[in-house]
Design a protein around this motif. Structure first.
Motif, mmCIF file in Angstrom:
data_model
loop_
_atom_site.group_PDB
_atom_site.id
_atom_site.type_symbol
_atom_site.label_atom_id
_atom_site.label_comp_id
_atom_site.label_asym_id
_atom_site.label_seq_id
_atom_site.Cartn_x
_atom_site.Cartn_y
_atom_site.Cartn_z
ATOM 1 N N PRO A 217 24.150 59.054 55.965
ATOM 2 C CA PRO A 217 25.000 57.912 55.587
ATOM 3 C C PRO A 217 26.329 57.977 56.296
ATOM 4 O O PRO A 217 26.880 59.041 56.504
ATOM 5 C CB PRO A 217 25.157 58.078 54.076
ATOM 6 N N THR A 218 26.836 56.816 56.680
ATOM 7 C CA THR A 218 28.121 56.692 57.363
ATOM 8 C C THR A 218 29.185 56.279 56.377
ATOM 9 O O THR A 218 28.915 55.930 55.240
ATOM 10 C CB THR A 218 28.032 55.665 58.507
ATOM 11 N N HIS A 219 30.399 56.212 56.861
ATOM 12 C CA HIS A 219 31.545 55.876 56.008
ATOM 13 C C HIS A 219 31.634 54.385 55.723
ATOM 14 O O HIS A 219 32.454 53.979 54.933
ATOM 15 C CB HIS A 219 32.832 56.362 56.669
ATOM 16 N N GLU A 220 30.791 53.466 56.382
ATOM 17 C CA GLU A 220 30.864 52.023 56.158
ATOM 18 C C GLU A 220 29.964 51.563 55.025
ATOM 19 O O GLU A 220 30.063 50.431 54.585
ATOM 20 C CB GLU A 220 30.458 51.273 57.431
ATOM 21 N N VAL A 221 29.059 52.390 54.532
ATOM 22 C CA VAL A 221 28.117 51.954 53.511
ATOM 23 C C VAL A 221 28.819 51.722 52.187
ATOM 24 O O VAL A 221 28.623 50.715 51.512
ATOM 25 C CB VAL A 221 26.988 52.986 53.357
ATOM 26 N N ALA A 222 29.654 52.609 51.825
ATOM 27 C CA ALA A 222 30.328 52.485 50.516
ATOM 28 C C ALA A 222 31.207 51.252 50.418
ATOM 29 O O ALA A 222 31.127 50.505 49.439
ATOM 30 C CB ALA A 222 31.128 53.762 50.247
ATOM 31 N N PRO A 223 32.063 50.939 51.436
ATOM 32 C CA PRO A 223 32.863 49.710 51.305
ATOM 33 C C PRO A 223 32.010 48.462 51.222
ATOM 34 O O PRO A 223 32.314 47.544 50.474
ATOM 35 C CB PRO A 223 33.739 49.735 52.550
ATOM 36 N N ARG A 224 30.936 48.338 51.978
ATOM 37 C CA ARG A 224 30.101 47.131 51.930
ATOM 38 C C ARG A 224 29.443 46.968 50.572
ATOM 39 O O ARG A 224 29.416 45.872 50.006
ATOM 40 C CB ARG A 224 29.027 47.191 53.019
ATOM 41 N N GLU A 225 28.920 48.071 50.038
ATOM 42 C CA GLU A 225 28.315 47.969 48.717
ATOM 43 C C GLU A 225 29.351 47.591 47.669
ATOM 44 O O GLU A 225 29.091 46.796 46.759
ATOM 45 C CB GLU A 225 27.651 49.303 48.365
ATOM 46 N N GLY A 226 30.559 48.119 47.813
ATOM 47 C CA GLY A 226 31.623 47.752 46.865
ATOM 48 C C GLY A 226 31.993 46.287 46.950
ATOM 49 O O GLY A 226 32.201 45.617 45.934
ATOM 50 N N LYS A 227 32.074 45.741 48.167
ATOM 51 C CA LYS A 227 32.373 44.306 48.320
ATOM 52 C C LYS A 227 31.276 43.442 47.719
ATOM 53 O O LYS A 227 31.554 42.422 47.079
ATOM 54 C CB LYS A 227 32.546 43.962 49.805
ATOM 55 N N ALA A 228 30.002 43.819 47.935
ATOM 56 C CA ALA A 228 28.895 43.021 47.382
ATOM 57 C C ALA A 228 28.932 43.034 45.856
ATOM 58 O O ALA A 228 28.751 42.002 45.197
ATOM 59 C CB ALA A 228 27.556 43.557 47.891
ATOM 60 N N ILE A 229 29.220 44.227 45.287
ATOM 61 C CA ILE A 229 29.292 44.305 43.819
ATOM 62 C C ILE A 229 30.455 43.474 43.292
ATOM 63 O O ILE A 229 30.333 42.760 42.289
ATOM 64 C CB ILE A 229 29.417 45.781 43.404
ATOM 65 N N ALA A 230 31.597 43.539 44.006
ATOM 66 C CA ALA A 230 32.751 42.744 43.567
ATOM 67 C C ALA A 230 32.468 41.250 43.655
ATOM 68 O O ALA A 230 32.853 40.473 42.779
ATOM 69 C CB ALA A 230 33.971 43.112 44.415
ATOM 70 N N ALA A 231 31.755 40.819 44.720
ATOM 71 C CA ALA A 231 31.428 39.396 44.858
ATOM 72 C C ALA A 231 30.494 38.938 43.745
ATOM 73 O O ALA A 231 30.656 37.858 43.174
ATOM 74 C CB ALA A 231 30.792 39.138 46.225
ATOM 75 N N ARG A 232 29.478 39.803 43.425
ATOM 76 C CA ARG A 232 28.564 39.426 42.341
ATOM 77 C C ARG A 232 29.302 39.320 41.009
ATOM 78 O O ARG A 232 29.053 38.436 40.202
ATOM 79 C CB ARG A 232 27.422 40.444 42.261
ATOM 80 N N ARG A 233 30.213 40.257 40.804
ATOM 81 C CA ARG A 233 30.986 40.199 39.566
ATOM 82 C C ARG A 233 31.845 38.927 39.504
ATOM 83 O O ARG A 233 31.953 38.283 38.448
ATOM 84 C CB ARG A 233 31.862 41.435 39.443
ATOM 85 N N ALA A 234 32.458 38.545 40.651
ATOM 86 C CA ALA A 234 33.277 37.325 40.674
ATOM 87 C C ALA A 234 32.437 36.082 40.398
ATOM 88 O O ALA A 234 32.846 35.183 39.666
ATOM 89 C CB ALA A 234 33.977 37.197 42.032
ATOM 90 N N VAL A 235 31.227 36.047 40.980
ATOM 91 C CA VAL A 235 30.348 34.895 40.747
ATOM 92 C C VAL A 235 29.932 34.813 39.286
ATOM 93 O O VAL A 235 29.924 33.745 38.667
ATOM 94 C CB VAL A 235 29.119 34.967 41.677
ATOM 95 N N MET A 236 29.599 35.975 38.716
ATOM 96 C CA MET A 236 29.201 35.975 37.315
ATOM 97 C C MET A 236 30.344 35.554 36.407
ATOM 98 O O MET A 236 30.160 34.789 35.440
ATOM 99 C CB MET A 236 28.698 37.380 36.927
ATOM 100 N N GLN A 237 31.559 36.040 36.726
ATOM 101 C CA GLN A 237 32.713 35.625 35.932
ATOM 102 C C GLN A 237 32.953 34.120 36.055
ATOM 103 O O GLN A 237 33.288 33.449 35.074
ATOM 104 C CB GLN A 237 33.947 36.400 36.370
ATOM 105 N N ARG A 238 32.792 33.589 37.264
ATOM 106 C CA ARG A 238 32.982 32.150 37.459
ATOM 107 C C ARG A 238 31.947 31.346 36.677
ATOM 108 O O ARG A 238 32.275 30.339 36.036
ATOM 109 C CB ARG A 238 32.869 31.815 38.952
ATOM 110 N N LEU A 239 30.686 31.793 36.714
ATOM 111 C CA LEU A 239 29.652 31.091 35.964
ATOM 112 C C LEU A 239 29.901 31.177 34.465
ATOM 113 O O LEU A 239 29.720 30.196 33.727
ATOM 114 C CB LEU A 239 28.284 31.689 36.297
ATOM 115 N N GLN A 240 30.346 32.351 34.014
ATOM 116 C CA GLN A 240 30.652 32.479 32.595
ATOM 117 C C GLN A 240 31.805 31.565 32.192
ATOM 118 O O GLN A 240 31.791 30.971 31.108
ATOM 119 C CB GLN A 240 30.978 33.947 32.272
#
Length: 425
Positions: A217-240
């Protein structure tokens, strides 16, 4: 189509136009379709094949077409609606102009099929449509230019700073001094390879396999996964949030309906009664026309007595009371209708001399007759004592001065004579 239905249709089209200007996509095609159906609806959908005039307008006709201010205003508004609908396109002005010209052509065809509106299908009628679209395009361009902020006023949203990449760990091989055996590395430390325990028979185990760089694993995997999780959380909050607001709106609506349920029930009953009454009224037969018996007309007035014919218009000939002779020829009669001439008689012959200068009115007569063969000129100046025709043969109807001269102007005869009228032979 009744005037009330026409007014209702115009109101619906105006409402759809306002909704279209608000940016609703469904209202635009609904406005176009209902607007085109508005023309055949006026004739109960009795249409025929249009005969369109395809002559290009001259400059004079072009100027006269620009006086149709109503169509210029209508198609300027339609261009505005199309401009709003094509707002996401960079060339929305061109698309709006093409849509306006297309709808203008369809309107001309609809008018030619139904003989409504202007009642013609002509190419020159597209001139006010295009003029309205171009005028609206110019005004919208000026308005957009005025609302645009200058470059030094625009606010640019700063971009989020990129997270610094963690520095790659540097691994240096430390060579122990000679004669010194390095202690074995402790087990379980992260980042170090721990060899498996030797087999029970003390045989050499499998060679250690170092993980390749592709699978590590490289050092870029963790930031991308964190951004995807943050985006999903933002979408869910918006839908809620949206669902919460929708739930609150439904709750408020339910409370309002429960608080005004009596009014809603009464209004529904009144609306149902009004609809039933309208349906019954429409189903009633039309009242029979009242036929009134015509009153007896007064007896027609007798036609007016036709005027008696004029003596100057009567056909026939006039005989003088005294038949005088000139150059061995006797003056025997005078004729006014159908052609004016005088008659001279001689033994065995009769000469009729036409009158080139003849003026006959209901009251007077002027004749000048030239007898070239004999060389005399007959002049008659007379008046009618009675303008109406008389059937009496003994009553003079013309009193005239008869003068006869020769070619040298010498008077050969001059006397006033009375003439009696006779019907044609």
């Amino acid at each position: 189509m009744s005037p009330l239905a026409l007014h209702v249709g115009a109101g619906v089209l105006a409402l759809l136009a306002l909704i279209t200007l608000r940016g609703k996509g469904w209202a635009y095609p609904a406005f176009v379709v209902l607007g085109l159906l508005y023309f055949p609806a006026q004739t109960h959908f009795h249409v025929h094949a249009p005969k369109c005039e395809q002559l290009l307008p001259t400059m004079h006709v072009l100027v006269l077409s620009l006086h149709n201010y109503a169509y210029i205003a209508l198609f300027a508004g339609f261009y505005w609606m199309s401009w709003v609908q094509f707002g996401r396109s960079d060339t929305r002005g061109v698309w709006a102009l093409l849509a306006t010209l297309l709808v203008g052509a369809l309107v001309e065809i609809a008018e030619g099929m139904t003989m409504t509106g202007r009642g013609h299908c002509r190419v020159r009628d597209l001139v006010p449509d295009a003029a309205g679209a171009l005028g609206a395009a110019l005004l919208l361009a000026v308005w957009s230019r005025l609302r645009r902020k200058p470059a030094y006023v625009r606010l640019v949203r700063p971009r989020a700073a990129a997270a610094p990449h963690p520095a790659a760990p540097t691994s240096r091989a430390v060579v122990p001094p000679r004669g010194v055996v390095p202690p074995p590395p402790p087990r379980g430390l992260p980042g170090l390879y721990v060899p498996p325990p030797p087999p029970p028979d003390f045989s050499p185990g499998p060679s250690p396999v170092t993980p390749s760089a592709d699978t590590a694993p490289t050092h870029e995997v963790a930031p991308r996964e964190g951004k995807a999780i943050a985006a999903r959380r933002a979408v869910m909050q918006r839908l809620q949030t949206i669902l919460g607001r929708l739930k609150e709106m439904l709750q408020r609506l339910w409370v309002t309906l429960r608080g005004r349920r009596r009014t809603i029930v009464v209004g529904g009953i009144l609306l149902a009664l009004a609809g039933a009454g309208a349906f019954v009224i429409m189903r009633l037969p039309a009242p029979a026309p009242v036929v009134t018996q015509p009153t007896e007309a007064p007896p027609p007035e007798p036609p007016p007595t036709p005027p008696r014919p004029l003596q100057a218009e009567a056909e026939g000939y006039y005989e003088p009371s005294y038949k005088f002779a000139v150059s061995d020829r006797r003056f025997t009669r005078l004729t006014l209708r159908p052609q004016p001439f005088v008659t001279f008689a001689r033994t065995g012959t009769r000469d009729e001399v036409g009158c080139a200068d003849a003026r006959i009115s209901p009251a007077a007569v002027h004749l000048r007759c030239e007898f070239e063969r004999v060389g005399i000129v007959v002049t008659i100046e007379g008046q009618f004592p009675s303008r109406s025709v008389t059937s009496r043969l003994d009553a003079p109807v013309l009193n005239a001065l008869v003068t006869i001269t020769n070619t040298r102007g010498e008077t050969l005869f001059s006397a006033r004579e009375s003439f009696y009228w006779h019907a044609p032979d």
